[in-house]
Write a protein that holds these residues in place. Sequence first.
Motif, PDB file in Angstrom:
ATOM      1  N   GLN A   1      42.822  81.342  24.669  1.00 57.04           N
ATOM      2  CA  GLN A   1      43.132  81.353  26.106  1.00 57.04           C
ATOM      3  C   GLN A   1      42.754  80.005  26.734  1.00 57.04           C
ATOM      4  O   GLN A   1      43.493  79.465  27.557  1.00 57.04           O
ATOM      5  N   LEU A   2      41.608  79.469  26.303  1.00 55.52           N
ATOM      6  CA  LEU A   2      41.140  78.191  26.836  1.00 55.52           C
ATOM      7  C   LEU A   2      42.180  77.110  26.532  1.00 55.52           C
ATOM      8  O   LEU A   2      42.472  76.259  27.383  1.00 55.52           O
ATOM      9  N   ALA A   3      42.760  77.154  25.328  1.00 59.59           N
ATOM     10  CA  ALA A   3      43.774  76.163  24.955  1.00 59.59           C
ATOM     11  C   ALA A   3      44.950  76.212  25.936  1.00 59.59           C
ATOM     12  O   ALA A   3      45.441  75.176  26.406  1.00 59.59           O
ATOM     13  N   ARG A   4      45.379  77.426  26.279  1.00 60.82           N
ATOM     14  CA  ARG A   4      46.532  77.555  27.188  1.00 60.82           C
ATOM     15  C   ARG A   4      46.185  77.066  28.596  1.00 60.82           C
ATOM     16  O   ARG A   4      46.954  76.351  29.239  1.00 60.82           O
ATOM     17  N   VAL A   5      44.989  77.447  29.085  1.00 64.00           N
ATOM     18  CA  VAL A   5      44.629  77.081  30.454  1.00 64.00           C
ATOM     19  C   VAL A   5      44.414  75.570  30.566  1.00 64.00           C
ATOM     20  O   VAL A   5      44.858  74.937  31.525  1.00 64.00           O
ATOM     21  N   LEU A   6      43.759  74.989  29.559  1.00 64.14           N
ATOM     22  CA  LEU A   6      43.528  73.535  29.586  1.00 64.14           C
ATOM     23  C   LEU A   6      44.861  72.794  29.562  1.00 64.14           C
ATOM     24  O   LEU A   6      45.046  71.798  30.280  1.00 64.14           O
ATOM     25  N   ALA A   7      45.804  73.289  28.733  1.00 62.21           N
ATOM     26  CA  ALA A   7      47.115  72.634  28.662  1.00 62.21           C
ATOM     27  C   ALA A   7      47.804  72.683  30.022  1.00 62.21           C
ATOM     28  O   ALA A   7      48.314  71.670  30.518  1.00 62.21           O
ATOM     29  N   ASP A   8      47.755  73.870  30.648  1.00 66.85           N
ATOM     30  CA  ASP A   8      48.415  74.003  31.955  1.00 66.85           C
ATOM     31  C   ASP A   8      47.782  73.074  32.974  1.00 66.85           C
ATOM     32  O   ASP A   8      48.470  72.453  33.784  1.00 66.85           O
ATOM     33  N   ARG A   9      46.426  73.020  32.958  1.00 67.91           N
ATOM     34  CA  ARG A   9      45.759  72.165  33.941  1.00 67.91           C
ATOM     35  C   ARG A   9      46.092  70.690  33.654  1.00 67.91           C
ATOM     36  O   ARG A   9      46.420  69.930  34.563  1.00 67.91           O
ATOM     37  N   GLY A  10      46.050  70.318  32.363  1.00 66.54           N
ATOM     38  CA  GLY A  10      46.343  68.930  32.010  1.00 66.54           C
ATOM     39  C   GLY A  10      47.751  68.540  32.465  1.00 66.54           C
ATOM     40  O   GLY A  10      47.955  67.502  33.094  1.00 66.54           O
ATOM     41  N   ILE A  11      48.720  69.414  32.155  1.00 68.04           N
ATOM     42  CA  ILE A  11      50.117  69.093  32.484  1.00 68.04           C
ATOM     43  C   ILE A  11      50.298  69.040  34.001  1.00 68.04           C
ATOM     44  O   ILE A  11      50.940  68.134  34.543  1.00 68.04           O
ATOM     45  N   SER A  12      49.659  70.024  34.689  1.00 72.79           N
ATOM     46  CA  SER A  12      49.891  70.065  36.138  1.00 72.79           C
ATOM     47  C   SER A  12      49.264  68.856  36.827  1.00 72.79           C
ATOM     48  O   SER A  12      49.863  68.275  37.730  1.00 72.79           O
ATOM     49  N   VAL A  13      48.084  68.412  36.379  1.00 68.39           N
ATOM     50  CA  VAL A  13      47.466  67.231  37.002  1.00 68.39           C
ATOM     51  C   VAL A  13      48.257  65.976  36.641  1.00 68.39           C
ATOM     52  O   VAL A  13      48.482  65.110  37.483  1.00 68.39           O
ATOM     53  N   ALA A  14      48.714  65.909  35.383  1.00 70.36           N
ATOM     54  CA  ALA A  14      49.462  64.723  34.945  1.00 70.36           C
ATOM     55  C   ALA A  14      50.766  64.573  35.722  1.00 70.36           C
ATOM     56  O   ALA A  14      51.239  63.461  35.948  1.00 70.36           O
ATOM     57  N   ASN A  15      51.324  65.729  36.160  1.00 67.77           N
ATOM     58  CA  ASN A  15      52.598  65.674  36.883  1.00 67.77           C
ATOM     59  C   ASN A  15      52.452  65.234  38.329  1.00 67.77           C
ATOM     60  O   ASN A  15      53.453  64.980  38.992  1.00 67.77           O
ATOM     61  N   GLU A  16      51.188  65.233  38.805  1.00 70.32           N
ATOM     62  CA  GLU A  16      51.008  64.760  40.186  1.00 70.32           C
ATOM     63  C   GLU A  16      51.313  63.263  40.221  1.00 70.32           C
ATOM     64  O   GLU A  16      50.967  62.538  39.306  1.00 70.32           O
ATOM     65  N   GLU A  17      51.972  62.824  41.289  1.00 74.29           N
ATOM     66  CA  GLU A  17      52.348  61.415  41.430  1.00 74.29           C
ATOM     67  C   GLU A  17      51.084  60.555  41.427  1.00 74.29           C
ATOM     68  O   GLU A  17      50.126  60.845  42.132  1.00 74.29           O
ATOM     69  N   ASP A  18      51.080  59.505  40.639  1.00 71.88           N
ATOM     70  CA  ASP A  18      50.019  58.496  40.661  1.00 71.88           C
ATOM     71  C   ASP A  18      48.629  59.052  40.379  1.00 71.88           C
ATOM     72  O   ASP A  18      47.645  58.408  40.687  1.00 71.88           O
ATOM     73  N   GLY A  19      48.536  60.253  39.839  1.00 65.34           N
ATOM     74  CA  GLY A  19      47.207  60.789  39.553  1.00 65.34           C
ATOM     75  C   GLY A  19      46.583  60.032  38.389  1.00 65.34           C
ATOM     76  O   GLY A  19      47.307  59.538  37.526  1.00 65.34           O
ATOM     77  N   PRO A  20      45.256  59.953  38.343  1.00 61.64           N
ATOM     78  CA  PRO A  20      44.610  59.340  37.178  1.00 61.64           C
ATOM     79  C   PRO A  20      44.845  60.235  35.960  1.00 61.64           C
ATOM     80  O   PRO A  20      44.912  61.452  36.093  1.00 61.64           O
ATOM     81  N   LEU A  21      44.960  59.598  34.801  1.00 63.10           N
ATOM     82  CA  LEU A  21      45.389  60.361  33.638  1.00 63.10           C
ATOM     83  C   LEU A  21      44.274  60.677  32.649  1.00 63.10           C
ATOM     84  O   LEU A  21      44.513  61.380  31.668  1.00 63.10           O
ATOM     85  N   ASP A  22      43.055  60.175  32.886  1.00 61.69           N
ATOM     86  CA  ASP A  22      41.995  60.412  31.912  1.00 61.69           C
ATOM     87  C   ASP A  22      41.676  61.905  31.769  1.00 61.69           C
ATOM     88  O   ASP A  22      41.532  62.418  30.676  1.00 61.69           O
ATOM     89  N   GLN A  23      41.608  62.584  32.926  1.00 65.31           N
ATOM     90  CA  GLN A  23      41.253  64.003  32.901  1.00 65.31           C
ATOM     91  C   GLN A  23      42.338  64.847  32.220  1.00 65.31           C
ATOM     92  O   GLN A  23      42.016  65.635  31.325  1.00 65.31           O
ATOM     93  N   PRO A  24      43.609  64.657  32.614  1.00 61.70           N
ATOM     94  CA  PRO A  24      44.636  65.427  31.905  1.00 61.70           C
ATOM     95  C   PRO A  24      44.632  65.146  30.405  1.00 61.70           C
ATOM     96  O   PRO A  24      44.790  66.079  29.600  1.00 61.70           O
ATOM     97  N   ALA A  25      44.418  63.904  30.027  1.00 60.26           N
ATOM     98  CA  ALA A  25      44.410  63.581  28.599  1.00 60.26           C
ATOM     99  C   ALA A  25      43.273  64.336  27.907  1.00 60.26           C
ATOM    100  O   ALA A  25      43.449  64.907  26.827  1.00 60.26           O
ATOM    101  N   ALA A  26      42.100  64.365  28.575  1.00 58.33           N
ATOM    102  CA  ALA A  26      40.960  65.065  27.978  1.00 58.33           C
ATOM    103  C   ALA A  26      41.269  66.553  27.827  1.00 58.33           C
ATOM    104  O   ALA A  26      40.960  67.168  26.791  1.00 58.33           O
ATOM    105  N   ASP A  27      41.866  67.161  28.873  1.00 58.69           N
ATOM    106  CA  ASP A  27      42.229  68.591  28.803  1.00 58.69           C
ATOM    107  C   ASP A  27      43.175  68.848  27.639  1.00 58.69           C
ATOM    108  O   ASP A  27      42.995  69.807  26.876  1.00 58.69           O
ATOM    109  N   LEU A  28      44.185  67.994  27.522  1.00 58.39           N
ATOM    110  CA  LEU A  28      45.197  68.235  26.480  1.00 58.39           C
ATOM    111  C   LEU A  28      44.598  68.014  25.094  1.00 58.39           C
ATOM    112  O   LEU A  28      44.922  68.753  24.154  1.00 58.39           O
ATOM    113  N   ARG A  29      43.718  67.024  24.955  1.00 60.89           N
ATOM    114  CA  ARG A  29      43.050  66.812  23.657  1.00 60.89           C
ATOM    115  C   ARG A  29      42.270  68.064  23.265  1.00 60.89           C
ATOM    116  O   ARG A  29      42.352  68.526  22.133  1.00 60.89           O
ATOM    117  N   ARG A  30      41.504  68.620  24.235  1.00 61.01           N
ATOM    118  CA  ARG A  30      40.705  69.819  23.926  1.00 61.01           C
ATOM    119  C   ARG A  30      41.609  71.000  23.611  1.00 61.01           C
ATOM    120  O   ARG A  30      41.324  71.799  22.726  1.00 61.01           O
TER     121      ARG A  30
END
Length: 666
Positions: free
Chosen positions: A555-584
């Motif tokens: 479940q954690l894998a799915r939620v982290l992926a969703d959070r990573g993708i949703s933050v990454a899709n925000e315009e001009d958002g910093p990408l370190d956090q989404p990358a970390a979520d997706l890696r995990r």
Amino acid sequence: MRLAAGDVDAAVVEFERARRLRPTAAGPLHWLGCAAAHRGDLAAAERHLTAALACAVPHRRTLIQRAYVHARAGAPEAALSDLRAASRIAPLDDEARWVMAALSGRPAREVALRLRKAALQGLMSERGADPARECAGRARAGALVDAARGLDPEPGGFVPLHAVVLVRGGRRAAAVELLHEAARRDPTDHRVTHTLALALLNSPGGQRGPEWERCIAAWASVLHDAGFWERARATASRRYGVAVEASLVPALRAGLREALERRMPDDAGTRVAPGPLLQREADAAKLLAAVGGFPSAQGGGVPLFCGPLRIAELGRSAEFGAFAAAQEARALHTGAAHTAAQQAHALRANGFHPVEDTPAALPPGATAAVTGHPSIDPAAGAPPMYTSLTYAFSELGFAQLLLGLGKPGDALAALAELRCPSCRARGGPGAAAVCEPDCARFDELNPGYAGLPDRHRRLSLDARGLALEARLSMGRDELTADRPDFTAAAAYWRRALVHSRELDRYRETQTAIVDMALGAARAAHYEGRLTRAVATLEATRSVIGANERGRLEGQLARVLADRGISVANEEDGPLDQPAADLRRSVAFNPHLLRTQVSLGIVLRRLAAARWGSGSLSGARDTLREAIDQLTAALEHFPDDPDLEDQREAAVADLDHVMWQPDESER
Ligand SMILES: [Zn+2]
């Protein structure tokens, strides 16, 4: 009239005057005799009355009055012969009859009967008289009934009436005692119990703890006695001339219970404050009523409806222990489905909303786990907690009640001390929180466990079981709070797991915690509160052993992926956090294609951002990571075109970046 008003001297003056006027008349002599008797001058009284009897037309009550004077003077034979003579002239009244029965050595029961009859007759004849006389009449009737009580413990029907006579005659304590004796003889007589409950509740201040306990015991009994409500309905129908439907009873009962709770003092010297004591007692009585009551006699009898205080008061603890154990065994035997239905019923009655009643806004799984009910599974051999008579009729009843009301913190506090005062004094802090096996009050305080061979151990284990449930609930409440404290939730669960090891329920408890967390996380996920969902799962993962972690991590894998993708899709958002979520996410579950592709895209964008901010080495590292990750992903998804595309693009990007001069060269 003066004599009746107690003005004896003035009365005597009048009588003397009358005698001088009519020396041969019996009346004045009769009254002079009565006045002398009133003053206690028995010799003068006898003289006057004897003279009155010698007159040509004696007063009709002179013989009886002289009999009373003889009796008071210690001459029973003379008194009896006067009464016999009087009875030959006219039938005796009730007062004279009891005196005659007492003097002639009739059986105590007969004398008592005559005393009571005289009391009631006296009350009737004084009705409507002036207040002083009515008051004196009530006192006299009370005294007669009290005297009868000493002669004959009354078997039946008129106890409530006689208790009222005693109370009205200023003998409340005697009334309470009379009612107590009658209630002990027949605890199922709700008229007696109700009168007792009223007499105790209305006893003027200064009641001590045990009296409050008796008062509460009697009220709880009445509250859940169907016979009492039937009578209440019939009485109300007669009084108001309308039919009172049975469907009104629950509301009436709730109203009466609330009124009683308001009347309870905050502190009455009882071990537990009267308010909670009444709640526990009434709830226990309700559970007992739900199984048809406790047989009042061996092998049957009219069922008794009451709580544990009354069981102890009646000295029926040992029998009750066996009864409760048999009930529990039957409940388990009837099968899980039936028991579950009963439990759902009890939960609903306790204000819980079963799963099907909650709005379907959440995914079904989430609802079930978030509203999560006690994890005790009837099929697994443990009693259904909220309907357990054993729990309700013990010191665990308070915690059971509080858990049922959704107050796990208070329930836990109630579990901290289950000992009687003397065990507490013996044990001191840190000892087991239940009474010692050899405690003389164990059965009285815990009728549900009374007589069981391992009652002490079972009570400790059940207390631990309730503590486990309380900790689980507190953790769940923390997760579903507006501002959840995940550290606190994890701490509650750690404690719950400690209890569960002692109870041999470790796996089951872990599963319960994971179910609860998954439900809460799913609900948060569904509402788009991804960070909350992640925190829920991570806090839970920190307390759960490897065997149950898989479900959380999926479940954690799915939620982290969703959070990573949703933050990454925000315009001009910093990408370190989404990358970390997706890696995990990929680390927890490499089998999610969408996550693998997204991680590749995000890493390429991150590399571009690093290059843009002047870090060529950072860009190269990130692109190398992307190529490695996409290469690994292609092992799980061979020839996947999206992954292939991303990998080719990453390789091209890296080539391009490698040809750029290093920042040190610029
Ligand atoms: Zn004790």
